[in-house]
Design a protein around this motif. Sequence first.
Motif, PDB file in Angstrom:
ATOM      1  N   VAL A   1       0.880  -1.070   0.165  1.00 12.42           N
ATOM      2  CA  VAL A   1      -0.042   0.070  -0.127  1.00 12.42           C
ATOM      3  C   VAL A   1       0.755   1.219   0.080  1.00 12.42           C
ATOM      4  N   LYS A   2       0.792   1.952  -1.002  1.00 13.94           N
ATOM      5  CA  LYS A   2       1.644   3.215  -1.317  1.00 13.94           C
ATOM      6  C   LYS A   2       0.867   4.555  -0.827  1.00 13.94           C
ATOM      7  N   ILE A   3       1.571   5.223   0.121  1.00  9.36           N
ATOM      8  CA  ILE A   3       0.967   6.335   0.574  1.00  9.36           C
ATOM      9  C   ILE A   3       1.707   7.578  -0.004  1.00  9.36           C
ATOM     10  N   ASP A   4       0.941   8.349  -0.590  1.00 10.10           N
ATOM     11  CA  ASP A   4       1.370   9.613  -1.348  1.00 10.10           C
ATOM     12  C   ASP A   4       1.548  10.626  -0.348  1.00 10.10           C
ATOM     13  N   THR A   5       2.326  11.782  -0.571  1.00  6.03           N
ATOM     14  CA  THR A   5       2.584  12.610   0.299  1.00  6.03           C
ATOM     15  C   THR A   5       1.162  13.552   0.373  1.00  6.03           C
ATOM     16  N   PRO A   6       0.521  13.562   1.518  1.00  7.51           N
ATOM     17  CA  PRO A   6      -0.791  14.391   1.791  1.00  7.51           C
ATOM     18  C   PRO A   6      -0.547  15.789   1.501  1.00  7.51           C
ATOM     19  N   SER A   7      -1.759  16.268   1.111  1.00  8.25           N
ATOM     20  CA  SER A   7      -1.745  17.785   1.146  1.00  8.25           C
ATOM     21  C   SER A   7      -1.920  18.502   2.299  1.00  8.25           C
ATOM     22  N   THR A   8      -1.333  19.581   2.731  1.00  9.02           N
ATOM     23  CA  THR A   8      -1.653  20.130   3.897  1.00  9.02           C
ATOM     24  C   THR A   8      -2.337  21.293   4.163  1.00  9.02           C
ATOM     25  N   SER A   9      -3.070  21.394   3.098  1.00 10.90           N
ATOM     26  CA  SER A   9      -4.132  22.468   3.002  1.00 10.90           C
ATOM     27  C   SER A   9      -5.434  22.062   3.185  1.00 10.90           C
ATOM     28  N   THR A  10      -6.099  22.559   3.922  1.00 11.27           N
ATOM     29  CA  THR A  10      -7.760  22.466   4.066  1.00 11.27           C
ATOM     30  C   THR A  10      -8.528  23.140   2.737  1.00 11.27           C
ATOM     31  N   ILE A  11      -9.542  22.571   2.447  1.00 11.28           N
ATOM     32  CA  ILE A  11     -10.218  22.934   1.407  1.00 11.28           C
ATOM     33  C   ILE A  11     -11.875  23.189   1.758  1.00 11.28           C
ATOM     34  N   CYS A  12     -12.479  23.963   0.932  1.00  5.68           N
ATOM     35  CA  CYS A  12     -13.777  24.169   1.209  1.00  5.68           C
ATOM     36  C   CYS A  12     -14.652  22.926   0.831  1.00  5.68           C
ATOM     37  N   PRO A  13     -15.623  22.688   1.752  1.00  2.60           N
ATOM     38  CA  PRO A  13     -16.329  21.522   1.422  1.00  2.60           C
ATOM     39  C   PRO A  13     -17.320  21.479   0.300  1.00  2.60           C
ATOM     40  N   GLU A  14     -17.601  22.989  -0.101  1.00  2.00           N
ATOM     41  CA  GLU A  14     -18.703  23.341  -1.230  1.00  2.00           C
ATOM     42  C   GLU A  14     -17.764  23.444  -2.556  1.00  2.00           C
ATOM     43  N   GLY A  15     -16.872  24.174  -2.456  1.00  2.00           N
ATOM     44  CA  GLY A  15     -16.431  24.862  -3.704  1.00  2.00           C
ATOM     45  C   GLY A  15     -14.849  23.877  -4.263  1.00  2.00           C
ATOM     46  N   LYS A  16     -14.259  23.272  -2.956  1.00  2.00           N
ATOM     47  CA  LYS A  16     -13.212  22.383  -3.052  1.00  2.00           C
ATOM     48  C   LYS A  16     -12.119  23.247  -3.340  1.00  2.00           C
TER      49      LYS A  16
END
Length: 304
Positions: free
Chosen positions: A167-182
């Motif tokens: 199972v390869k885990i890519d580097t996750p993004s550290t930014s939070t996103i808007c649940p509506e506009g993404k």
Amino acid sequence: MPQRHSKNNNDLAFFTYDEKRKLGYGTQRERLGKDSIKPFDACCLCLKPLIDPMSCQKGHVFCKECILECLLAQKKDIQRKLAAHESQKKQEKEEEEEKLMLQKARELDAFDQQNHGAVPQYSDRNQGQDKNGFHGANSVKVTSYEEEALRTMKAFWLPSATPEAPVKIDTPSTSTICPEGKEKLKMKSLFPIYLTEDNSEKKSSALDKTYICPSCKVTLTNTLSLVALSSCGHVFCKKCADKFMAVDKVCLVCNKACKERNLVNLEKGGTGFAGHGDNLLATDFKHLGSGSGLGLVRPAAMKI
């Protein structure tokens, strides 16, 4: 008046147009009503009337508690993914070090066997040697051939030939996103908005609130485009915003200075079920189930 015989004829070898319509075959189109569209004063997350409303720079409106809980949950999820990624990197580093150690050990064994080639070596790990201590060349070839065949042949039913996909885990993004506009959303980019309540009419309950534009006193509905000022948070209809605030550069309620970039168009209508706009048309594609006599529904995206 009796129905036409063609609509009741069901002994044909194929489905007629009327039989397909009765089974719901084809594309179903339906005009979306008011209940299918989210009100402008409802939260994009809980879909309930706004409580301490806050808006992002793209005009998506949320309850303060809902959006803060959402961003906090995203941060916790990011921390969990970062921890898993760091653990994977540490494990890969340990595996790489172990491979280097094994390679060095093999090189040392090969060097030792080359220097002491005349002396027979007895080892339980070396199965290519016979009882007399001599390396069987033929057996070594057969063993290496079998190993290569096991690696290359596609025998998924053999446990020894079944590969285990890591199972390869890519580097996750550290930014939070808007649940509506993404789009990327930070907590400091949110600003509170203030809707002007209409107190001229008596309401039967606290939920039956109506809001008006503080400038022209028009009742705000989903048919109007709304504009919020990110500098002070007051909400106006787009007509008043374009006519006064875009020219005077000042809020009509609190007289606070505003610029063109402070005018934020509030998004209205759309939910996870439907969007908003002039052409609200829901489509649903269906096909006939084999032998069941019923139409199997396959939902499709909404055409906006």
